[in-house]
Design an enzyme around this catalytic site. Structure first.
Site, PDB file in Angstrom:
ATOM      1  N   GLU A   1      65.485 -29.136  40.309  1.00 61.14           N
ATOM      2  CA  GLU A   1      65.097 -30.162  41.272  1.00 61.14           C
ATOM      3  C   GLU A   1      66.269 -30.447  42.201  1.00 61.14           C
ATOM      4  O   GLU A   1      66.274 -31.450  42.910  1.00 61.14           O
ATOM      5  CB  GLU A   1      64.609 -31.420  40.567  1.00 61.14           C
ATOM      6  CG  GLU A   1      65.606 -32.028  39.605  1.00 61.14           C
ATOM      7  CD  GLU A   1      65.089 -33.304  38.980  1.00 61.14           C
ATOM      8  OE1 GLU A   1      64.806 -34.243  39.725  1.00 61.14           O
ATOM      9  OE2 GLU A   1      64.966 -33.343  37.736  1.00 61.14           O
TER      10      GLU A   1
ATOM     11  N   CYS B   1      62.526 -32.843  35.583  1.00 63.60           N
ATOM     12  CA  CYS B   1      63.243 -32.205  34.459  1.00 63.60           C
ATOM     13  C   CYS B   1      62.342 -31.339  33.591  1.00 63.60           C
ATOM     14  O   CYS B   1      62.791 -30.794  32.583  1.00 63.60           O
ATOM     15  CB  CYS B   1      63.878 -33.268  33.568  1.00 63.60           C
ATOM     16  SG  CYS B   1      65.066 -34.267  34.421  1.00 63.60           S
TER      17      CYS B   1
ATOM     18  N   HIS C   1      64.235 -34.032  25.665  1.00 65.83           N
ATOM     19  CA  HIS C   1      64.890 -34.128  26.972  1.00 65.83           C
ATOM     20  C   HIS C   1      65.923 -35.254  26.841  1.00 65.83           C
ATOM     21  O   HIS C   1      65.611 -36.323  26.293  1.00 65.83           O
ATOM     22  CB  HIS C   1      63.867 -34.449  28.066  1.00 65.83           C
ATOM     23  CG  HIS C   1      64.514 -34.855  29.350  1.00 65.83           C
ATOM     24  ND1 HIS C   1      65.504 -34.100  29.949  1.00 65.83           N
ATOM     25  CD2 HIS C   1      64.366 -35.966  30.122  1.00 65.83           C
ATOM     26  CE1 HIS C   1      65.907 -34.718  31.042  1.00 65.83           C
ATOM     27  NE2 HIS C   1      65.236 -35.848  31.172  1.00 65.83           N
TER      28      HIS C   1
HETATM   29  P1  HMG Z   1      71.924 -49.760  32.278  1.00 66.83           P
HETATM   30  O1  HMG Z   1      72.370 -50.689  33.321  1.00 66.83           O
HETATM   31  O2  HMG Z   1      72.991 -48.911  31.625  1.00 66.83           O
HETATM   32  O3  HMG Z   1      71.012 -50.504  31.188  1.00 66.83           O
HETATM   33  O4  HMG Z   1      70.849 -48.792  32.870  1.00 66.83           O
HETATM   34  P2  HMG Z   1      71.249 -51.541  30.057  1.00 66.83           P
HETATM   35  O5  HMG Z   1      71.908 -52.767  30.597  1.00 66.83           O
HETATM   36  O6  HMG Z   1      69.911 -51.658  29.403  1.00 66.83           O
HETATM   37  O7  HMG Z   1      72.285 -50.892  29.012  1.00 66.83           O
HETATM   38  C1  HMG Z   1      72.039 -49.681  28.402  1.00 66.83           C
HETATM   39  C2  HMG Z   1      72.260 -49.820  26.878  1.00 66.83           C
HETATM   40  O8  HMG Z   1      73.616 -50.227  26.664  1.00 66.83           O
HETATM   41  C3  HMG Z   1      71.380 -50.870  26.220  1.00 66.83           C
HETATM   42  O9  HMG Z   1      71.046 -50.342  24.951  1.00 66.83           O
HETATM   43  C4  HMG Z   1      72.321 -52.058  26.068  1.00 66.83           C
HETATM   44  O10 HMG Z   1      71.972 -52.944  24.995  1.00 66.83           O
HETATM   45  C5  HMG Z   1      73.624 -51.338  25.763  1.00 66.83           C
HETATM   46  P3  HMG Z   1      69.581 -50.564  24.327  1.00 66.83           P
HETATM   47  O11 HMG Z   1      69.380 -52.026  24.213  1.00 66.83           O
HETATM   48  O12 HMG Z   1      68.608 -49.966  25.336  1.00 66.83           O
HETATM   49  O13 HMG Z   1      69.601 -49.828  23.055  1.00 66.83           O
HETATM   50  N1  HMG Z   1      74.829 -52.144  26.026  1.00 66.83           N
HETATM   51  C6  HMG Z   1      75.895 -52.165  25.212  1.00 66.83           C
HETATM   52  N2  HMG Z   1      76.150 -51.535  24.041  1.00 66.83           N
HETATM   53  C7  HMG Z   1      77.367 -51.759  23.456  1.00 66.83           C
HETATM   54  N3  HMG Z   1      78.311 -52.578  23.992  1.00 66.83           N
HETATM   55  C8  HMG Z   1      78.097 -53.214  25.159  1.00 66.83           C
HETATM   56  C9  HMG Z   1      76.843 -53.029  25.814  1.00 66.83           C
HETATM   57  N4  HMG Z   1      76.312 -53.491  26.979  1.00 66.83           N
HETATM   58  C10 HMG Z   1      75.069 -52.941  27.088  1.00 66.83           C
HETATM   59  N5  HMG Z   1      79.047 -54.010  25.666  1.00 66.83           N
HETATM   60  C11 HMG Z   1      69.272 -47.038  32.922  1.00 66.83           C
HETATM   61  C12 HMG Z   1      70.153 -47.863  32.038  1.00 66.83           C
HETATM   62  C13 HMG Z   1      68.538 -46.018  32.079  1.00 66.83           C
HETATM   63  C14 HMG Z   1      68.232 -47.933  33.592  1.00 66.83           C
HETATM   64  C15 HMG Z   1      70.140 -46.343  34.011  1.00 66.83           C
HETATM   65  O14 HMG Z   1      71.157 -45.602  33.410  1.00 66.83           O
HETATM   66  C16 HMG Z   1      69.334 -45.469  34.919  1.00 66.83           C
HETATM   67  O15 HMG Z   1      68.634 -45.928  35.823  1.00 66.83           O
HETATM   68  N6  HMG Z   1      69.405 -44.101  34.683  1.00 66.83           N
HETATM   69  C17 HMG Z   1      68.627 -43.151  35.437  1.00 66.83           C
HETATM   70  C18 HMG Z   1      67.178 -43.092  34.972  1.00 66.83           C
HETATM   71  C19 HMG Z   1      67.029 -42.465  33.599  1.00 66.83           C
HETATM   72  O16 HMG Z   1      67.898 -41.803  33.092  1.00 66.83           O
HETATM   73  N7  HMG Z   1      65.817 -42.624  33.015  1.00 66.83           N
HETATM   74  C20 HMG Z   1      65.509 -42.025  31.754  1.00 66.83           C
HETATM   75  C21 HMG Z   1      64.006 -41.770  31.598  1.00 66.83           C
HETATM   76  S1  HMG Z   1      63.369 -40.828  32.969  1.00 66.83           S
HETATM   77  C22 HMG Z   1      63.877 -39.208  32.623  1.00 66.83           C
HETATM   78  O17 HMG Z   1      64.301 -38.914  31.545  1.00 66.83           O
HETATM   79  C23 HMG Z   1      63.807 -38.229  33.739  1.00 66.83           C
HETATM   80  C24 HMG Z   1      65.119 -37.933  34.446  1.00 66.83           C
HETATM   81  O18 HMG Z   1      65.919 -37.090  33.646  1.00 66.83           O
HETATM   82  C25 HMG Z   1      64.847 -37.319  35.812  1.00 66.83           C
HETATM   83  C26 HMG Z   1      63.907 -36.133  35.926  1.00 66.83           C
HETATM   84  O19 HMG Z   1      62.936 -35.977  35.225  1.00 66.83           O
HETATM   85  O20 HMG Z   1      64.146 -35.367  36.864  1.00 66.83           O
HETATM   86  C27 HMG Z   1      65.919 -39.185  34.690  1.00 66.83           C
END
Ligand code: HMG
Length: 392
Positions: A79, A111, A233
């Site tokens: 992609e 992906c 994935h």
């Molecule tokens: P973020 O701001 O990192 O989210 O965004 P968050 O605030 O929810 O924090 C992430 C995790 O860190 C959470 O864990 C928090 O609790 C933890 P969880 O509760 O979910 O288990 N956390 C901590 N842990 C320890 N110590 C701390 C601390 N603070 C927070 N101090 C988000 C996350 C996925 C939204 C962002 O990274 C993003 O937008 N990424 C891109 C989209 C993505 O990867 N989506 C995945 C599904 S879609 C997919 O897989 C397809 C893709 O590959 C593309 C394609 O197909 O082409 C993306």
């Protein structure tokens, strides 16, 4: 006749960004990235490395001259294409000196498309048992500086040689796909970086996994206990772990649960260091599992969950072949630690550099470290590549 993966190659960039440095620069707690996302570092590419150089390098690391004489199809799943018309597979076919009477195409669905490519290869070989198909999953995941997705970037390419009587993994017939027209992650033609509904995308990933697994179990009467390991994935390893936990039910034998979790840790070892490589990340998980786990054996069944935003997903399965380790390297974690660590300022300049074309469509680039192939210049809008003898 069995059909499946006979060889696997991998290439990534020669530069890395440590998550601890990114956390410090963005005012985040380092534990958020290391523990919250299960990421330690991201591969970062310079302008002289793209999906073609990464894909050609991954394939070059496994192919013999004899392979190049028998491959009759090259599919690049990506992609991050560099041209809207000409398939990256055509250039890679040339760079690898593959015999001329071959088909070369590019496939896209976020992906997911490497999984469709692998199945197309399987069906092609079913009709043409002597042929070999080179499937390359190659991507650079670039979300933008200071965006929510910045911590889940990465770059890399997997090359899978598919043949009859494979020596690594036989692909079984059982498979269930699911399509949902959603806007969780997409990249319009006019944008260099994707638009993302981050939290929504993670919910869709987990819900398509759950519903496709229910359908898979219903159709094939299998349980998690039929699998020695499950590969996912891996946009970031923590989400894949949530995926595995979705499949684990209360009635699963505790010993088997422990085994699956231990194998899972092996499957994310490489992604923790590389980041998201979009189409290739499921197969990087398989490579990581096979090269880091010591208690898998021929005959073991591996389950796979492929997910591409937009969205298409698929659950399928394969069987490890006796002696599969003979076709692999030992763990590559030491190699990954040799990548040059970048400061955050260096990463921002390197990863986001754009070609400065003159009026005739020409551009030259400084010599950065690359794998076996490099983009050397752009000549009248044509991208020029070269094999690199020595990448120091
Ligand atoms: P973020 O701001 O990192 O989210 O965004 P968050 O605030 O929810 O924090 C992430 C995790 O860190 C959470 O864990 C928090 O609790 C933890 P969880 O509760 O979910 O288990 N956390 C901590 N842990 C320890 N110590 C701390 C601390 N603070 C927070 N101090 C988000 C996350 C996925 C939204 C962002 O990274 C993003 O937008 N990424 C891109 C989209 C993505 O990867 N989506 C995945 C599904 S879609 C997919 O897989 C397809 C893709 O590959 C593309 C394609 O197909 O082409 C993306």
């Amino acid at each position: 006749m069995t059909i499946g993966i006979d060889k696997i190659g991998f290439a990534t960039s020669q530069y890395a960004l440590n998550m601890a440095d990114l956390a410090q620069a963005r005012g985040a707690d380092p534990a958020k990235f290391n523990e919250g996302l299960l990421l330690d570092a991201l591969s970062i590419t310079p302008i002289t490395e793209d999906i073609i150089t990464l894909g050609a390098s991954a394939a070059d690391s496994i192919l013999t001259e004899e392979d190049c004489q028998t491959i009759d199809m090259v599919i690049v799943a990506t992609e991050s294409g560099v041209d809207q018309s000409k398939a990256a597979a055509v250039t890679i076919h040339h760079l690898l000196n593959i015999q001329p009477f071959a088909r070369a195409i590019e496939m896209k669905e976020a992906c997911y498309s490497a999984t469709a490519a692998l199945d197309y290869a399987r069906l092609h070989i079913e009709k043409n048992p002597d042929s070999r198909v080179l499937v390359i999953a190659s991507d650079i995941a670039k979300y933008g500086i200071e965006t929510a997705g910045e911590s889940t970037q990465g770059a890399g390419s997997l090359a899978l040689l598919v043949s009859a009587n494979p020596r690594i993994l036989e692909l079984d017939d059982n498979r269930v796909a699911q399509t949902r027209d959603i806007w969780d992650f997409w990249r319009p033609n006019y944008s260099e970086t994707p638009y993302v509904n981050g939290m929504y995308s993670t919910k869709q990933y987990l819900d398509t996994l759950k519903t496709t697994w229910e359908e898979f179990q219903r159709r094939y009467q299998v349980t998690l206990e039929d699998f020695a390991a499950f590969c996912f994935h891996i946009p970031f390893p923590k989400l894949a772990l949530k995926g595995l936990n979705k499949l684990i039910t209360k009635d699963l034998n505790p010993d088997h649960k422990e085994k699956l979790l231990a194998q899972f840790d092996h499957s994310i070892a490489y992604s923790r260091q590389i980041g998201n490589i979009y189409t290739g990340s499921l197969y990087l998980g398989l490579l990581s599992l096979m090269e880091n786990s010591h208690d898998l054996q021929g005959g073991d069944k591996i389950g796979f969950f492929s997910y591409g935003s937009g969205a298409v997903c698929e659950i399928f399965q394969g069987t490890l072949v006796d002696g599969f380790r003979d076709q692999l390297q030992s763990s590559r974690l030491d190699q990954f630690s040799q990548r040059q660590a970048l400061s955050v300022a260096e990463y921002e300049a390197l990863f986001y550099e754009q070609a400065q074309l003159d009026g005739q469509g020409n551009a030259t680039f400084p010599a950065f470290k690359t794998g076996a192939f490099a983009l050397t210049n752009i000549n009248q809008h044509q991208r020029m590549y070269q094999k690199v003898a020595d990448n120091d």
